[in-house]
Every structure is written in structure tokens, then in C-alpha cells.
Design a protein around this motif. Structure first.
Motif, PDB file in Angstrom:
ATOM      1  N   TYR A  18     -33.634  17.346 -22.653  1.00 14.78           N
ATOM      2  CA  TYR A  18     -32.650  16.577 -23.418  1.00 14.78           C
ATOM      3  C   TYR A  18     -32.119  17.393 -24.597  1.00 14.78           C
ATOM      4  N   THR A  54     -29.088  16.566 -18.254  1.00  8.15           N
ATOM      5  CA  THR A  54     -29.507  15.226 -18.678  1.00  8.15           C
ATOM      6  C   THR A  54     -30.171  14.475 -17.529  1.00  8.15           C
ATOM      7  N   GLY A  57     -33.538  15.839 -16.835  1.00  6.02           N
ATOM      8  CA  GLY A  57     -34.443  15.306 -17.845  1.00  6.02           C
ATOM      9  C   GLY A  57     -34.835  13.871 -17.554  1.00  6.02           C
ATOM     10  N   GLN A  61     -38.493  12.316 -16.920  1.00  7.24           N
ATOM     11  CA  GLN A  61     -39.015  11.161 -17.647  1.00  7.24           C
ATOM     12  C   GLN A  61     -39.440  10.048 -16.690  1.00  7.24           C
ATOM     13  N   SER A  88     -36.146   5.071 -24.864  1.00  8.98           N
ATOM     14  CA  SER A  88     -35.399   6.332 -24.837  1.00  8.98           C
ATOM     15  C   SER A  88     -34.894   6.639 -23.427  1.00  8.98           C
ATOM     16  N   ILE A  92     -30.741   6.874 -21.830  1.00  9.44           N
ATOM     17  CA  ILE A  92     -30.156   7.849 -20.908  1.00  9.44           C
ATOM     18  C   ILE A  92     -29.549   7.145 -19.703  1.00  9.44           C
ATOM     19  N   LEU A 112     -27.574  11.470 -26.800  1.00 13.75           N
ATOM     20  CA  LEU A 112     -28.766  12.298 -26.600  1.00 13.75           C
ATOM     21  C   LEU A 112     -29.599  12.451 -27.868  1.00 13.75           C
ATOM     22  N   THR A 115     -31.827   9.487 -28.128  1.00 15.42           N
ATOM     23  CA  THR A 115     -32.963   9.596 -27.208  1.00 15.42           C
ATOM     24  C   THR A 115     -34.015  10.550 -27.745  1.00 15.42           C
ATOM     25  N   ILE A 116     -33.576  11.695 -28.250  1.00  9.12           N
ATOM     26  CA  ILE A 116     -34.515  12.693 -28.772  1.00  9.12           C
ATOM     27  C   ILE A 116     -35.296  12.136 -29.961  1.00  9.12           C
TER      28      ILE A 116
END
Length: 421
Positions: A18, A54, A57, A61, A88, A92, A112, A115-116
Motif C-alpha cells: 500500500y 493496490t 496489497g 491482506q 483498513s 481499499i 491509501l 488505509t496506511i
């Protein structure tokens, strides 16, 4: 245990993917002005690359999510670490859905980072698998929490688009009173975000150093109205240097920090609870570290952060941002209604024998629902578009975050589950 190791590794891989995807999206959106030929082709090429990173990622996840589910025996949304990581992931998912609709990379520039930050914030909490409390052992946990988180993830994307709209449209060169006020509130919003980042960084820094201070506190409670009191001794452990000592406590062990050999003051008596002083100490450290980080950024940039970010969004159509913010909230609202209210009340009836009990999390979920109901009403019936709508989207997500974080960590209630230390 092997499943949990795989889960932990997949989580870290997703985090770094991410981070890389955010950089690529930034190149796609901001780099168009440096592209001498075909800036739109530049955006399309780098935007596609950012989307691929993305989605990879997201796949990592999902591996984290299902391996942790398999390793723990229950859906991993039962404490703060698990819920924030799930939220999170849903951000996404919401970003990917809106990307398919609008085919634009600009949302990745702000979705993003949300999310991070959520993933980094989740890592602050204990990551051990914990047994479910009896009220959580229900299929309604899967339905209620997942739908509520998905709805809130769309609110997060609406917040990101609303914040981008404000950065794009606020007149930083104007000295008019209304524009000055907009500039101050926008900068304050960024300061709040930086305080959250500062809190995360401070927690990790002191955790890496192994800092610990231990206090012994005497808790006194009224047993009856006849003046009889009951007291018990509680041990309070700080993992940040104690600026604030627990009320009515003695020091058991203390590590000096920057020459500070004792706390600056004691928590006031009205702050009840064994962890009240520690939570106040955490808030103070968050504000201090966040303001220090903000000050360093200001020294480097030499101008307000909002003013510095604004030129990079100059090529973005503000009407697109306004539309994306509204659509994200419009999609998230019915999902949130189902998950956070209707299915939550059904579960409450099954678990506790009542649909509604004025628990703090229930109250704030209702406040969130009423707020976004007002947002949609003002948007559709009163024509609140543009800047007014963007500010409502930004404020709404701050309410969401208080519902998620503040209620769990500050206000005691039936929803204050494990893993919130």
C-alpha cells in the motif's frame, strides 16, 4: 500457530504494498505536470500500475484475514487490532469499487494514506489472538461488524474526496474573512491527522525502547449509601513516560526520561477508573508528538501544509471530487444502516434481551447515522454541494473515528472489548 505467522507476514506485506501504491498514485496524479508529452497517458499508465499494486496489497491482506480466521477459529473483528485492520481492508474495497465507476487515480492519493494510517494504528494494540467473550459468539458478529465496517469505509473515501476538494478550492491567496476562516479550519484538520500519526510514531518508539513505568493505585468505591467504602489495590503500567500519574497512586518502578524523574502532576480525582490517568497521559503524548511533527514539517516547508498541498491538485476537476465524495457516502449510508443499526439491534436482542440499551457505542452509532442522514437531506433537498458538502463529509468521518476509537478506549461500555490497552 503457523497460520498466525503467515497472517502476520501477509499483513506486513500488504502494508508495504500500500505504501508503494500510494507513491505510484502520487506520481500518476502529481507527475502529469512534469510530463512533457501526453500527460493523460502518463496518468493512465501510472494509475494502472498503482491500481495493480493496490489490488495485490488487497490480496495479501485477504490472506492475512482468512489465515488469522483459520488460526483463531473466529472471524478476526473482535478487538481493536482486528477491527481496525478489517476497516483498513474495507477502505481499499470501497476505493476499488469507486475506481471502477470513475476510472480515476486521484482517490488513491488520499484513500491509501487512510488505509496506511489505520493499519499502523491497529498495530499499536495487542495482536495476540484472544478468546471471544460470550456475547460475541454469534453469526451476527460476522454480519453486523462486516457491514458496519464496509459502510464506514465508504464514509472514509467520502472524507478523502471531501478533503481533496477543500485543498483544491480554498483560496489561499485571498485575505477575505470567509477565506481566512476556511484556511484555518483546513489547516486544523491536517493538524488533527498529524496528531494521530504522531501518536502512532510515539507508541512504536517507546515500545521499541522497552519503556515501562509501574504505579500502584488505590481504588475506592461506594458500597452503599450508608457511607461504607470498599477499596482495592490496582497496578497500572505505563509504556510511555508518565507526564500524568494515576490519581491516588504510588510509584513502584520508574525509568527516567530526558531527566524527568517523576510525573509532572497527578490525574484529577474525577477521572475515575484504574486506566484513566494512563489514557490522559496517552492523549497528552499524542498532542505533544503531533504538534512537534507538525512544527518540523512547517519548518521544512515554510508555509501552512494545506497551502503547500493545494498546487499539486490544481489539475483536478473539483466537480469530480464533489461527485465522488457524495457517491461514496450515498453508497455507504444504506450499508451502514443495515450493519450498524438494524442487524446490531437484532443481535442486541439475542445477546442481551433488548433492542436498545443506551450503551455509548449504540448512542454514537445512532449519532453517526443521524449525521449522515442530515448530510444526504441537505445535499438532495437543500442543494448543499461543493464546499459545504465537503466540510460535512470531513466532519462526518471525524465522528465515525470517535465512534470507533473514542468510545472503545475512553468511554466504558458493553462494546469496550479486549485488546484496547
Amino acid at each position: 500457530m503457523n497460520m498466525l505467522n503467515v497472517s502476520s507476514n501477509a499483513f506486513m506485506i500488504a502494508f508495504f504494498l500500500y505504501c508503494g501504491a500510494f507513491i505510484v498514485h502520487a506520481i500518476a496524479v502529481m507527475g502529469r505536470k512534469f510530463s512533457n508529452r501526453e500527460p493523460e497517458a502518463h496518468v493512465k499508465k501510472w494509475g494502472r500500475f498503482g491500481l495493480i499494486l493496490t489490488l495485490i496489497g488487497l490480496g495479501s491482506q485477504l490472506v492475512y484475514f482468512f489465515t488469522r480466521w483459520a488460526g483463531s477459529g473466529h472471524i478476526p473483528v473482535s478487538n481493536m487490532y482486528e477491527f481496525m485492520t478489517f476497516l483498513s481492508m474495507m477502505v481499499i474495497v470501497a476505493f476499488a469499487i469507486l475506481y471502477m465507476i470513475y476510472k480515476t487515480s486521484l482517490l488513491g492519493l488520499f484513500a491509501l494514506p487512510i488505509t496506511i494510517i489505520l493499519m499502523a494504528y491497529a498495530a499499536v494494540f495487542p495482536q495476540e489472538v484472544q478468546p471471544l467473550v460470550p456475547s460475541l459468539k454469534s453469526i451476527w458478529l460476522n454480519i453486523h461488524v462486516t457491514l458496519a465496517a464496509l459502510g464506514e469505509s465508504f464514509f472514509a473515501v467520502g472524507f478523502a474526496a471531501g478533503l481533496m476538494y477543500l485543498l483544491r478550492t480554498v483560496k489561499f491567496d485571498s485575505s477575505a474573512k470567509v477565506d481566512k476562516r476556511q484556511q484555518k479550519w483546513l489547516e486544523f484538520t491536517l493538524v488533527v491527522i498529524i496528531i494521530v500519526i504522531g501518536f502512532i510514531g510515539t507508541v512504536f518508539a517507546f515500545r521499541a525502547s522497552g519503556y515501562e513505568a509501574v504505579f500502584v493505585q488505590q481504588q475506592v468505591t461506594d458500597v452503599d449509601t450508608g457511607g461504607t467504602n470498599d477499596s482495592k489495590i490496582e497496578k497500572v503500567i505505563y509504556h510511555m513516560p508518565p507526564l500524568v500519574a494515576p490519581h491516588n497512586s504510588d510509584t513502584e518502578s520508574y525509568t527516567s526520561f530526558l531527566g524527568m524523574k517523576e510525573p509532572l502532576f497527578e490525574a484529577p480525582s474525577w477521572m475515575n477508573g484504574v486506566n484513566a490517568g494512563r489514557k490522559l497521559n496517552t492523549v497528552l503524548w499524542s498532542v505533544i508528538s503531533g504538534l512537534l511533527l507538525y512544527g518540523v514539517l512547517r519548518l521544512i516547508i515554510r508555509k501552512p501544509l494545506s497551502r503547500a498541498l493545494s498546487p499539486y491538485l490544481a489539475d483536478i476537476d473539483p466537480d469530480d471530487l464533489d461527485e465522488i465524495s457524495y457517491r461514496a457516502i450515498a453508497i455507504g449510508f444504506p450499508i451502514f444502516t443495515l450493519g450498524a443499526l438494524i442487524f446490531a439491534m437484532i443481535w442486541a436482542e439475542i445477546a442481551w434481551g433488548r433492542f436498545w440499551g443506551w450503551d455509548p457505542k449504540e448512542v454514537w452509532a445512532l449519532i453517526t447515522w443521524l449525521y449522515y442522514s442530515a448530510y444526504l437531506h441537505l445535499r438532495l433537498s437543500k442543494g448543499w454541494q461543493g464546499r459545504n458538502s465537503a466540510w460535512l463529509a470531513v466532519l462526518g468521518f471525524l465522528i465515525v473515528m470517535f465512534t470507533l476509537v473514542g468510545v472503545n478506549l475512553i468511554i466504558a461500555g458493553l462494546h469496550s472489548y479486549a485488546g484496547t490497552e
